[in-house]
Structures are given as structure tokens and as C-alpha cells.
Design a protein around this motif. Structure first.
Motif, PDB file in Angstrom:
ATOM      1  N   PRO A   1      78.012  42.371  17.571  1.00 49.85           N
ATOM      2  CA  PRO A   1      77.437  43.715  17.545  1.00 49.85           C
ATOM      3  C   PRO A   1      77.548  44.323  16.148  1.00 49.85           C
ATOM      4  O   PRO A   1      78.559  44.161  15.468  1.00 49.85           O
ATOM      5  N   GLY A   2      76.493  44.967  15.707  1.00 53.07           N
ATOM      6  CA  GLY A   2      76.495  45.595  14.389  1.00 53.07           C
ATOM      7  C   GLY A   2      76.139  44.660  13.253  1.00 53.07           C
ATOM      8  O   GLY A   2      76.110  45.061  12.100  1.00 53.07           O
ATOM      9  N   VAL A   3      75.879  43.389  13.577  1.00 51.21           N
ATOM     10  CA  VAL A   3      75.522  42.395  12.556  1.00 51.21           C
ATOM     11  C   VAL A   3      74.137  41.856  12.886  1.00 51.21           C
ATOM     12  O   VAL A   3      73.902  41.334  13.971  1.00 51.21           O
TER      13      VAL A   3
ATOM     14  N   LEU B   1      72.660  41.870   7.631  1.00 55.55           N
ATOM     15  CA  LEU B   1      72.525  43.322   7.541  1.00 55.55           C
ATOM     16  C   LEU B   1      73.632  43.975   8.357  1.00 55.55           C
ATOM     17  O   LEU B   1      73.842  43.616   9.513  1.00 55.55           O
ATOM     18  N   ASN B   2      74.319  44.928   7.743  1.00 53.42           N
ATOM     19  CA  ASN B   2      75.357  45.690   8.443  1.00 53.42           C
ATOM     20  C   ASN B   2      74.687  46.826   9.207  1.00 53.42           C
ATOM     21  O   ASN B   2      74.214  47.783   8.617  1.00 53.42           O
ATOM     22  N   GLN B   3      74.681  46.745  10.532  1.00 50.36           N
ATOM     23  CA  GLN B   3      74.100  47.789  11.362  1.00 50.36           C
ATOM     24  C   GLN B   3      75.168  48.718  11.937  1.00 50.36           C
ATOM     25  O   GLN B   3      74.868  49.550  12.780  1.00 50.36           O
ATOM     26  N   GLY B   4      76.411  48.554  11.473  1.00 51.89           N
ATOM     27  CA  GLY B   4      77.501  49.375  11.981  1.00 51.89           C
ATOM     28  C   GLY B   4      78.138  50.205  10.884  1.00 51.89           C
ATOM     29  O   GLY B   4      77.506  50.539   9.885  1.00 51.89           O
ATOM     30  N   ALA B   5      79.419  50.488  11.077  1.00 50.26           N
ATOM     31  CA  ALA B   5      80.185  51.279  10.116  1.00 50.26           C
ATOM     32  C   ALA B   5      80.474  50.461   8.861  1.00 50.26           C
ATOM     33  O   ALA B   5      80.374  49.228   8.862  1.00 50.26           O
ATOM     34  N   GLU B   6      80.863  51.138   7.800  1.00 51.59           N
ATOM     35  CA  GLU B   6      81.197  50.454   6.551  1.00 51.59           C
ATOM     36  C   GLU B   6      82.353  49.498   6.780  1.00 51.59           C
ATOM     37  O   GLU B   6      83.310  49.801   7.482  1.00 51.59           O
TER      38      GLU B   6
END
Length: 138
Positions: free
Chosen positions: A54-56, A72-77
Motif C-alpha cells: 500500500p502506498g507504493v 512512486l510514493n503514494q503515501g507519507a514521506e
């Protein structure tokens, strides 16, 4: 496909959407740098992942002895763990040199020796920041 408010997709000029324009310019440079993957390679999407993350978001391309994964980072830093297996895509290859590139295509750190499967930790990525991982068979 940027659109004007309450209008159809593609009704706005990309030049009028600063973030999208900047993103496309950085993607253009990466496309030029890694052109053989996009013109001669096979798109496998996220199929090199060995488990969902999740988030990747991963989009990968395969040439005969190498793989390019755009992450691509689709989550928090933060740094992203990318569990991968290259075995189905590069048979008879067991060791690779892995090089990480930033959004501008610049190499990040020294290339690393990796096996055909494992987990790679990306550099720290901002939300919606991308990195390119290039695996080249030894």
C-alpha cells in the motif's frame, strides 16, 4: 488530461497547470534517459513485486538482461520497502547491479550488488515523488 472547471478532460492547456507541466518535463527527461525500456522493453507493471505494498506504485519494464522499475510514493514521506523478484523476467540471471535514480535521472549513491529477489529500500521520498531503480544482470 487537465480540464477547465466543470468541463471535459483535455479542455485546459497543460502549460496552465504548473504542477502537471513540471511533472511532465521531469518525465520527459527520464523517458529520454531510459528510452530503450519504453520502445523495446516489455511492460510488466507491478509484476516484479512479490507482495502488495500500500502506498507504493510500481511500473516496470524488462529488456533481455535488465529491468527498470519506476517507483512512486503514494503515501507519507519516507523510505519505501520494495519486495521484488526478477526471476520470472530474467531467467538464468542470479546477480544484478542495482542503481537508484532521482526524478531528474541523477544517480543516487553507489550502485549495489543484489540478488534476483529480495527487498530494496528506496531513498526517502516525499509524497508523490518518484525514483527509478535499474537492475542490470552481471
Amino acid at each position: 488530461w487537465p480540464s477547465k472547471p466543470d468541463s471535459i478532460n483535455g479542455s485546459e492547456r497543460i502549460a496552465n497547470v504548473a504542477e502537471l507541466s513540471a511533472t511532465l518535463k521531469s518525465c520527459t527527461a527520464l523517458r529520454r534517459q531510459f528510452l530503450p525500456y519504453f520502445t523495446e522493453g516489455v511492460l510488466i507493471g507491478n509484476c516484479l513485486l512479490t507482495e502488495p505494498r500500500p502506498g507504493v506504485r510500481v511500473s516496470a519494464y524488462v529488456l533481455s538482461d535488465r529491468v527498470l522499475a519506476l517507483v512512486l510514493n503514494q503515501g507519507a514521506e519516507g523510505s519505501l520497502a520494495v519486495p521484488y523478484s526478477l526471476a520470472p523476467w530474467t531467467p538464468n540471471r542470479s546477480t544484478f547491479t542495482l542503481t537508484q535514480h532521482d526524478e531528474a535521472g541523477q544517480r543516487i549513491g553507489a550502485p549495489q550488488n543484489v540478488t534476483a529477489s529480495g527487498t530494496f529500500q528506496t531513498k526517502r521520498l516525499r509524497p508523490l515523488e518518484m525514483t527509478a531503480l535499474e537492475f542490470v544482470a552481471k
